[in-house]
Write a protein that holds these residues in place. Sequence first.
Motif, PDB file in Angstrom:
ATOM      1  N   ILE A 173      18.149 -10.134  -3.981  1.00 25.73           N
ATOM      2  CA  ILE A 173      18.493  -9.658  -5.319  1.00 25.73           C
ATOM      3  C   ILE A 173      17.215  -9.694  -6.152  1.00 25.73           C
ATOM      4  O   ILE A 173      16.615 -10.764  -6.310  1.00 25.73           O
ATOM      5  N   GLY A 174      16.773  -8.553  -6.640  1.00 31.13           N
ATOM      6  CA  GLY A 174      15.523  -8.542  -7.386  1.00 31.13           C
ATOM      7  C   GLY A 174      15.215  -7.175  -7.966  1.00 31.13           C
ATOM      8  O   GLY A 174      15.971  -6.209  -7.783  1.00 31.13           O
ATOM      9  N   PRO A 175      14.073  -7.065  -8.656  1.00 34.05           N
ATOM     10  CA  PRO A 175      13.730  -5.807  -9.332  1.00 34.05           C
ATOM     11  C   PRO A 175      13.094  -4.787  -8.402  1.00 34.05           C
ATOM     12  O   PRO A 175      12.414  -5.136  -7.432  1.00 34.05           O
ATOM     13  N   VAL A 176      13.338  -3.523  -8.698  1.00 31.18           N
ATOM     14  CA  VAL A 176      12.635  -2.413  -8.063  1.00 31.18           C
ATOM     15  C   VAL A 176      12.155  -1.479  -9.169  1.00 31.18           C
ATOM     16  O   VAL A 176      12.647  -1.534 -10.302  1.00 31.18           O
ATOM     17  N   PHE A 177      11.199  -0.615  -8.830  1.00 29.35           N
ATOM     18  CA  PHE A 177      10.516   0.175  -9.854  1.00 29.35           C
ATOM     19  C   PHE A 177      10.401   1.624  -9.391  1.00 29.35           C
ATOM     20  O   PHE A 177       9.876   1.900  -8.312  1.00 29.35           O
ATOM     21  N   ARG A 178      10.879   2.539 -10.227  1.00 25.17           N
ATOM     22  CA  ARG A 178      10.793   3.961  -9.908  1.00 25.17           C
ATOM     23  C   ARG A 178      10.267   4.694 -11.138  1.00 25.17           C
ATOM     24  O   ARG A 178      10.854   4.611 -12.210  1.00 25.17           O
TER      25      ARG A 178
ATOM     26  N   ASP B 265       6.018   6.684   7.953  1.00 27.25           N
ATOM     27  CA  ASP B 265       5.618   5.279   7.863  1.00 27.25           C
ATOM     28  C   ASP B 265       5.432   4.729   9.271  1.00 27.25           C
ATOM     29  O   ASP B 265       6.362   4.190   9.891  1.00 27.25           O
ATOM     30  N   GLU B 266       4.211   4.879   9.782  1.00 30.74           N
ATOM     31  CA  GLU B 266       3.924   4.444  11.151  1.00 30.74           C
ATOM     32  C   GLU B 266       4.073   2.932  11.307  1.00 30.74           C
ATOM     33  O   GLU B 266       4.427   2.445  12.385  1.00 30.74           O
ATOM     34  N   SER B 267       3.797   2.187  10.252  1.00 34.45           N
ATOM     35  CA  SER B 267       3.934   0.731  10.326  1.00 34.45           C
ATOM     36  C   SER B 267       5.387   0.342  10.572  1.00 34.45           C
ATOM     37  O   SER B 267       5.676  -0.532  11.405  1.00 34.45           O
TER      38      SER B 267
ATOM     39  N   ASP C 206       0.820  -1.220   0.000  1.00 32.27           N
ATOM     40  CA  ASP C 206       0.000   0.000   0.000  1.00 32.27           C
ATOM     41  C   ASP C 206       0.847   1.259   0.000  1.00 32.27           C
ATOM     42  O   ASP C 206       0.355   2.348  -0.312  1.00 32.27           O
ATOM     43  N   ALA C 207       2.148   1.143   0.358  1.00 35.42           N
ATOM     44  CA  ALA C 207       3.013   2.324   0.353  1.00 35.42           C
ATOM     45  C   ALA C 207       4.448   1.892   0.125  1.00 35.42           C
ATOM     46  O   ALA C 207       4.985   1.074   0.876  1.00 35.42           O
ATOM     47  N   ALA C 208       5.059   2.438  -0.924  1.00 37.82           N
ATOM     48  CA  ALA C 208       6.470   2.147  -1.185  1.00 37.82           C
ATOM     49  C   ALA C 208       7.319   2.998  -0.254  1.00 37.82           C
ATOM     50  O   ALA C 208       6.983   4.136   0.062  1.00 37.82           O
ATOM     51  N   GLY C 209       8.423   2.450   0.192  1.00 36.76           N
ATOM     52  CA  GLY C 209       9.315   3.187   1.083  1.00 36.76           C
ATOM     53  C   GLY C 209      10.732   2.684   0.928  1.00 36.76           C
ATOM     54  O   GLY C 209      11.005   1.751   0.181  1.00 36.76           O
ATOM     55  N   GLY C 210      11.643   3.320   1.678  1.00 38.97           N
ATOM     56  CA  GLY C 210      13.025   2.889   1.659  1.00 38.97           C
ATOM     57  C   GLY C 210      13.912   3.730   0.773  1.00 38.97           C
ATOM     58  O   GLY C 210      15.113   3.522   0.757  1.00 38.97           O
ATOM     59  N   ALA C 211      13.329   4.665   0.019  1.00 43.41           N
ATOM     60  CA  ALA C 211      14.121   5.531  -0.854  1.00 43.41           C
ATOM     61  C   ALA C 211      13.271   6.728  -1.251  1.00 43.41           C
ATOM     62  O   ALA C 211      12.046   6.725  -1.070  1.00 43.41           O
ATOM     63  N   VAL C 212      13.926   7.752  -1.789  1.00 47.83           N
ATOM     64  CA  VAL C 212      13.229   8.930  -2.279  1.00 47.83           C
ATOM     65  C   VAL C 212      13.054   8.777  -3.778  1.00 47.83           C
ATOM     66  O   VAL C 212      13.999   8.920  -4.545  1.00 47.83           O
ATOM     67  N   ALA C 213      11.836   8.443  -4.204  1.00 51.07           N
ATOM     68  CA  ALA C 213      11.554   8.229  -5.623  1.00 51.07           C
ATOM     69  C   ALA C 213      10.050   8.208  -5.834  1.00 51.07           C
ATOM     70  O   ALA C 213       9.282   7.946  -4.907  1.00 51.07           O
ATOM     71  N   ARG C 214       9.627   8.479  -7.070  1.00 47.26           N
ATOM     72  CA  ARG C 214       8.208   8.427  -7.409  1.00 47.26           C
ATOM     73  C   ARG C 214       7.839   6.980  -7.731  1.00 47.26           C
ATOM     74  O   ARG C 214       8.426   6.361  -8.613  1.00 47.26           O
ATOM     75  N   PRO C 215       6.843   6.416  -7.036  1.00 43.53           N
ATOM     76  CA  PRO C 215       6.492   5.011  -7.268  1.00 43.53           C
ATOM     77  C   PRO C 215       5.495   4.839  -8.406  1.00 43.53           C
ATOM     78  O   PRO C 215       4.791   5.780  -8.792  1.00 43.53           O
ATOM     79  N   PHE C 216       5.440   3.627  -8.944  1.00 43.80           N
ATOM     80  CA  PHE C 216       4.363   3.232  -9.840  1.00 43.80           C
ATOM     81  C   PHE C 216       3.160   2.844  -8.987  1.00 43.80           C
ATOM     82  O   PHE C 216       3.311   2.232  -7.924  1.00 43.80           O
ATOM     83  N   THR C 217       1.977   3.180  -9.444  1.00 38.62           N
ATOM     84  CA  THR C 217       0.765   2.826  -8.710  1.00 38.62           C
ATOM     85  C   THR C 217      -0.080   1.862  -9.532  1.00 38.62           C
ATOM     86  O   THR C 217      -0.015   1.845 -10.763  1.00 38.62           O
ATOM     87  N   THR C 218      -0.867   1.077  -8.833  1.00 36.77           N
ATOM     88  CA  THR C 218      -1.728   0.102  -9.499  1.00 36.77           C
ATOM     89  C   THR C 218      -2.933  -0.179  -8.622  1.00 36.77           C
ATOM     90  O   THR C 218      -3.042   0.338  -7.499  1.00 36.77           O
TER      91      THR C 218
ATOM     92  N   ARG D  42       7.245  -1.536  -5.278  1.00 37.88           N
ATOM     93  CA  ARG D  42       8.313  -1.142  -4.371  1.00 37.88           C
ATOM     94  C   ARG D  42       9.402  -0.350  -5.098  1.00 37.88           C
ATOM     95  O   ARG D  42       9.713  -0.604  -6.265  1.00 37.88           O
ATOM     96  N   ILE D  43       9.953   0.616  -4.387  1.00 37.45           N
ATOM     97  CA  ILE D  43      11.088   1.380  -4.897  1.00 37.45           C
ATOM     98  C   ILE D  43      12.378   0.903  -4.238  1.00 37.45           C
ATOM     99  O   ILE D  43      13.474   1.269  -4.670  1.00 37.45           O
ATOM    100  N   ALA D  44      12.240   0.072  -3.200  1.00 35.77           N
ATOM    101  CA  ALA D  44      13.388  -0.532  -2.523  1.00 35.77           C
ATOM    102  C   ALA D  44      12.855  -1.599  -1.570  1.00 35.77           C
ATOM    103  O   ALA D  44      11.760  -1.449  -1.021  1.00 35.77           O
ATOM    104  N   PRO D  45      13.621  -2.679  -1.351  1.00 41.40           N
ATOM    105  CA  PRO D  45      13.185  -3.706  -0.396  1.00 41.40           C
ATOM    106  C   PRO D  45      13.632  -3.408   1.036  1.00 41.40           C
ATOM    107  O   PRO D  45      13.455  -4.241   1.931  1.00 41.40           O
ATOM    108  N   GLU D  46      14.184  -2.230   1.281  1.00 45.63           N
ATOM    109  CA  GLU D  46      14.856  -1.931   2.544  1.00 45.63           C
ATOM    110  C   GLU D  46      14.015  -2.172   3.784  1.00 45.63           C
ATOM    111  O   GLU D  46      14.421  -2.886   4.715  1.00 45.63           O
ATOM    112  N   LEU D  47      12.828  -1.590   3.835  1.00 46.52           N
ATOM    113  CA  LEU D  47      12.041  -1.667   5.065  1.00 46.52           C
ATOM    114  C   LEU D  47      11.596  -3.096   5.355  1.00 46.52           C
ATOM    115  O   LEU D  47      11.483  -3.490   6.518  1.00 46.52           O
ATOM    116  N   TRP D  48      11.343  -3.859   4.305  1.00 45.46           N
ATOM    117  CA  TRP D  48      10.967  -5.267   4.506  1.00 45.46           C
ATOM    118  C   TRP D  48      12.147  -6.054   5.072  1.00 45.46           C
ATOM    119  O   TRP D  48      11.971  -6.891   5.976  1.00 45.46           O
TER     120      TRP D  48
END
Length: 597
Positions: A314-319, A521-523, A268-280, A293-299
């Motif tokens: 190791i995997g894809p991210v989307f900005r 990101d309160e979560s 529901d919310a991309a985090g971990g970096a400063v970037a514009r996310p793709f929405t769906t 996701r723009i980064a897997p960091e928080l996970w």
Amino acid sequence: MNTLSGLRFLRPYLSKDLPAAARSAYIHFNRKETKLGKHLFFDEDVRNRVARALTPSGTKNDSEKRIERLKNAEFLEWPRVENQLHVLPAAEELISLQTQLSFAVCPKMEGSSLMAHMLTGRVRRKRVAGNNLQFIDIIQDGTLVQGVCESSMMELAGIPNEYYRNLVENIRKGDIISVKGRPYLAKSGVLSIRCIELPVILSPCLHVPPESEDFKDPEARIRQRHVDLLVNIEPAQLVRSRSHIIQSMRSFLLDDKFLEVQTPIISDAAGGAVARPFTTIATEFPQKPLQLRIAPELWLKRMVIGGFSRVFEIGPVFRNEGIDKTHNPEFTTCEFYKAFSSLTDLTIMTENMITTIAKKIEELRPTELDLLPEVPKDLYTAPFARIEFVPAVEKGLEEQLPDLNAEDATDRLVSLFERKSLPIPASPTLPRLLDKLSSIYIEPQCAKPTFIMHHPTCLAPLAKSFYDDKAKQYVSARAELFIGEHEIANMYEEENSPFDQREKMKKQLAWRDDENDAHVDESYISALEWGLPPTGGWGCGIDRLVMLLTGKTRISDVLPFGNLRNVVNLGSPAPRTGGPTKMVEAEPVESEKVGEV
């Protein structure tokens, strides 16, 4: 006459209202060294239209003739692969067949010291030596084997000579075939297999494969990437080098007791970096916008909180950002998180990893990566250089920066830019102004591997921070590895205080813009309340690392199907074709080397 209609004669293939013949005539007219009536385009739609325009009505093009010929000969089939068929193994395995039958799959032939084997591959070329001897070169996964077919051997197998000749005449470059026989080394050292049965066409190629020297147009190549990989060696080697780099990185981390995990791509919310996310939108939550996701960091940091002290992905991210020589909206990263590690630990790990991967690629250059340039020797030498962010910028400016934690820091920095006649970013927030200063005064010093250390706190809201007596600023425990003036990796001591993390996220809200969708990101903050140990985090863009190690300057060159623009246009007719293509049929014997048995 408007500009578009007035200039469409320059690019008539873009004008859908023009007759097909006109578009074809344009393309044909603009090709150099073209012989009327013999020119073929690899793109099937364009080639067929040109062929129809240049040949009498009712004359069939090459593909139509090929289909009819195979159908009449009853070879237009795509048979299932039997269990005994093997993809062509590596050259050293084939050589070892003479002493050890490491992949024997067929029954032993009476009176022979070697077993017969069934090998598969794509026909690279076909040659003849007199009336009784045929040579068919087949290649698969970079390994080439010469199939040797003799009329006398076919007669011994009870195969009528007429049927044998009919089959051989119908096999041509591009077909995928199987051959059964006994492997050996020819006098020239070529790996060969003497056929004891008729070759089988497993998958006929219905197009005319181009020669590599004729298929050089970049746009045509990227839109028909499977053809590019088929006929040009270098892009195939780039794909192989990318795989080796990823596997080396994975092995390095696994050897250090890391655990590889997979984290969500849609949330529901991309985090971990400063970037514009793709929405769906998901059908399960039609009223709730989701983000890629723009980064897997928080996970991954949640995994560390959950008790996994060393994890990586190791995997894809989307900005959702622009495309240029070093950026693509979809790219591949490696991120790892290691509990109880400092920034110093991370920089040493980075040096060891980069040198290990560089040596691996250099070892492979003489063999399977022989078309790639030499890996820069600077990548073998550690330790890498280190530059402190604030002192380096102040040295370039020849004056001190204002207090970057003050409320008026942004205004004072903008005044500094004006006073120094520096280009001001379109969105002059404090982080973007500091990024611009780095690009002007620090990054040009990073041709060789260099760590940029201790960025101002606002540039790393997820990292721990401290007061630096030398810089007289609050800075973050962060380092960036730059090589060739391009960012390769980022590393941090992660912020593990839920209270400090909330305050840093709140500050980011003041710097929101079109690309910075900052939010609290309160979560994630709630997860920090369960206790994140002191942790070092690390991220690397795989694509840029591949560019560095293969000498490429465009990210599209190291992506199997190019950048997003290429992918969107994949398979569509290219504005320019790859030039004339030639079918290689049976060639006359040119020297005794052709007939070496």
